[in-house]
Scaffold this motif. Sequence first.
Motif, PDB file in Angstrom:
ATOM      1  N   HIS A  26       0.810  -1.217   0.000  1.00 14.87           N
ATOM      2  CA  HIS A  26       0.000   0.000   0.000  1.00 14.87           C
ATOM      3  C   HIS A  26       0.843   1.266   0.000  1.00 14.87           C
ATOM      4  O   HIS A  26       0.282   2.367   0.113  1.00 14.87           O
ATOM      5  CB  HIS A  26      -0.927   0.012   1.222  1.00 14.87           C
ATOM      6  CG  HIS A  26      -2.065  -0.966   1.088  1.00 14.87           C
ATOM      7  ND1 HIS A  26      -2.011  -2.231   1.645  1.00 14.87           N
ATOM      8  CD2 HIS A  26      -3.257  -0.882   0.444  1.00 14.87           C
ATOM      9  CE1 HIS A  26      -3.122  -2.876   1.369  1.00 14.87           C
ATOM     10  NE2 HIS A  26      -3.904  -2.085   0.648  1.00 14.87           N
TER      11      HIS A  26
ATOM     12  N   ARG B 186      -1.846   3.652  -4.851  1.00 20.52           N
ATOM     13  CA  ARG B 186      -3.140   3.650  -4.185  1.00 20.52           C
ATOM     14  C   ARG B 186      -3.040   4.250  -2.792  1.00 20.52           C
ATOM     15  O   ARG B 186      -3.848   5.105  -2.406  1.00 20.52           O
ATOM     16  CB  ARG B 186      -3.661   2.222  -4.091  1.00 20.52           C
ATOM     17  CG  ARG B 186      -3.808   1.546  -5.444  1.00 20.52           C
ATOM     18  CD  ARG B 186      -4.309   0.139  -5.291  1.00 20.52           C
ATOM     19  NE  ARG B 186      -4.328  -0.551  -6.579  1.00 20.52           N
ATOM     20  CZ  ARG B 186      -4.741  -1.783  -6.751  1.00 20.52           C
ATOM     21  NH1 ARG B 186      -5.165  -2.464  -5.705  1.00 20.52           N
ATOM     22  NH2 ARG B 186      -4.745  -2.350  -7.949  1.00 20.52           N
TER      23      ARG B 186
ATOM     24  N   ALA C 107      -4.748   7.756  -1.518  1.00 22.49           N
ATOM     25  CA  ALA C 107      -5.633   7.838  -0.357  1.00 22.49           C
ATOM     26  C   ALA C 107      -5.081   8.787   0.688  1.00 22.49           C
ATOM     27  O   ALA C 107      -5.811   9.590   1.273  1.00 22.49           O
ATOM     28  CB  ALA C 107      -5.820   6.437   0.243  1.00 22.49           C
TER      29      ALA C 107
ATOM     30  N   PRO D  25      -8.511   2.629   0.860  1.00 24.81           N
ATOM     31  CA  PRO D  25      -8.720   1.504  -0.066  1.00 24.81           C
ATOM     32  C   PRO D  25      -9.324   0.299   0.639  1.00 24.81           C
ATOM     33  O   PRO D  25      -9.057   0.031   1.812  1.00 24.81           O
ATOM     34  CB  PRO D  25      -7.304   1.210  -0.586  1.00 24.81           C
ATOM     35  CG  PRO D  25      -6.575   2.499  -0.436  1.00 24.81           C
ATOM     36  CD  PRO D  25      -7.128   3.160   0.769  1.00 24.81           C
ATOM     37  N   TYR D  26     -10.135  -0.428  -0.133  1.00 26.33           N
ATOM     38  CA  TYR D  26     -10.842  -1.576   0.431  1.00 26.33           C
ATOM     39  C   TYR D  26      -9.872  -2.630   0.976  1.00 26.33           C
ATOM     40  O   TYR D  26     -10.144  -3.263   1.992  1.00 26.33           O
ATOM     41  CB  TYR D  26     -11.740  -2.207  -0.639  1.00 26.33           C
ATOM     42  CG  TYR D  26     -12.350  -3.515  -0.204  1.00 26.33           C
ATOM     43  CD1 TYR D  26     -13.421  -3.546   0.677  1.00 26.33           C
ATOM     44  CD2 TYR D  26     -11.823  -4.727  -0.660  1.00 26.33           C
ATOM     45  CE1 TYR D  26     -13.970  -4.755   1.092  1.00 26.33           C
ATOM     46  CE2 TYR D  26     -12.370  -5.932  -0.247  1.00 26.33           C
ATOM     47  CZ  TYR D  26     -13.447  -5.937   0.626  1.00 26.33           C
ATOM     48  OH  TYR D  26     -13.981  -7.124   1.032  1.00 26.33           O
TER      49      TYR D  26
ATOM     50  N   SER E 220      -1.876   2.807   5.762  1.00 26.78           N
ATOM     51  CA  SER E 220      -2.461   3.892   4.964  1.00 26.78           C
ATOM     52  C   SER E 220      -1.683   5.188   5.100  1.00 26.78           C
ATOM     53  O   SER E 220      -1.411   5.877   4.109  1.00 26.78           O
ATOM     54  CB  SER E 220      -3.915   4.124   5.375  1.00 26.78           C
ATOM     55  OG  SER E 220      -3.973   4.460   6.756  1.00 26.78           O
TER      56      SER E 220
END
Length: 628
Positions: free
Chosen positions: A466, A470, A474, A564-565, A602
Amino acid sequence: TQDPSAVLWLDEIQDAILKANQDTKEAIQFSQSIQAINEAVDAGDAAQTLAALRNPGAGLYGITSECAHTYQDDLAKIKEEKKNKGDNGSEWVKHWVKGGHNYYYNLQTKEGTWVEPEGFVPNNAQINKEEIQGVVSGVTTAYNREQLWLANETLITKLQARCRGYLVRNGLKERMDFLKSQDPAVTCIQAHWKGYKQRKEFKDRKQYLTDHTEEAVKIQSVVRMHQARKKYKDRLKYFEDHINDVVKIQAFIRANKARDDYKTLISAEDPPMAVVRKFVHLLDHSDQDFQEELELMRLREEVVTNIRSNQQLENDLNLMDIKIGLLVKNKITLQEVVSHSKKLTKKNKTQLSDMMMMNKQRGGLKALSKEKRVKLEAYQHLFYLLQTNPTYLAKLIFQMPQNKSTKFMDSVIFTLYNYASNQREEYLLLKLFKTALQEEIKSKVDQMKEIVTGNPTVIKMVVSFHRGARGQNALRQILAPVVKEIMDDKTLNIKTDPVDIYKGWVNQMETETGEASKLPYDVTPEQAMAHEEVRTRLEASIKNMKSVTDKFLSAIIVSVDKIPYGMRFISKVLKDTLHEKFPDSTEDELLKVSILICSLTSLCYRPVSAKHRSPSKAANHTEIVLTI
């Protein structure tokens, strides 16, 4: 026969007479034997008494020659007791003889009769058979018992030893029980006694050292002088042996110091006076320097753009090669290949055609031999099995050593799943993360905190995954407004280091007065906190830090849907697996760990570029994120 006319026969009468004479004779012998025993006892001769006792006429039994003196003593004692009670001096004695009759015997005439004499009075000083037999039996029994003890002395000794051992053990057990019950008191007494001894030894030792203070000081000075001289000589010899290394290290340190001072000069809002004085000759910049700096920045941006373009072209080329291979095997339609080709720009098509020409020159898929095609298909099946069944890779991930499972495993896993470029591959990659995370928690995690402190392999891979576009997008969407707001606030001060606040205060005073401050520049945090101005500024910085932290926290809370999922899914898997592994843990503990891992994946920290950096705040950017 109940016949009144019955008469005795001559034989019967003769037998009765003979039996009566025999009984009379035995009675006379018995009486004489008893009289002989009394006379022997009166004479005090043990041998005579033993011989009288052994006379068959007396009818005594159980006589032992070894007890002769004891017989004499005991019989004499009984006879003496009778005399002490009073001797009536009678000549007659009465004996109970065999057959159940009384026989009367005259001690003077030594004759007897079966008929009680007229005026009969028994002599009370004579010992009868029953008394004699009682003494003999008692003495003999005691003697036999003594001999029995002597014969079994070893056995008796063992028995006594067992009994005494049992008694001693019982006594020891009782003593131990008593000591255990008194253990606090014993411990207290021992503690006081040991304390007294230690204090006495300490006082004696202290008094001894006090009495020999001059000698101790002299010895210590000599030893310390020797140690210091030896240490200095060894250090000097070491420097002489490594003079070239010392020069290199000094040059390296001075170069680093110069670079750090230069960075401080160009990035700090209020650089120290010492740094400004050192680089005062560089402050006069010309237009040419400015143009060179702009050209350098332009070239850097161009290099970055070209690198990204080349990476994109390489990815498109690889994807096109895969789709062409699938088209040859009728796995996809021609329209999908054409649609992918339309996505490329004209410039990218030209570059892509050049790269495909180079690939064609190398041979391409058609140049493969039959054996290589079979091997290629086998690899395709292998990769398909590894993608769709995550159990193999999940067990492999956390079995590898920690120092070898970072870049290599990330590269292998992400390449195998094509960096989750489409929904299918993203689903399979998340499935792998789920299986691996569950396997690692069940096998390696023994405590809840090990998820954070143990640095699990799967969590590191999730973080690495991550940190791509992406996660950055985010992060940019969630925190960009707050970060921009903080960077644009030129008056915001969130320094929490007392030393930095102190140095900034000293630099500000020097700038305002134009004179060097009399305060020391290098101080410890305790010395810096001794100034009222530093404490006031620190309180203001803490309030600003709390306000900034609240802004970041609010931005994260209201933007959960923007995460993100995949990151939210991994957090859910982590919470469920931890709840299954630690069923006694509270909901707050599970959510705390899950939210922390989600934040790590994240909120990937990226340094602010120098173009947008505010020197007074960039140093505390990491501190803000860690505070959240």
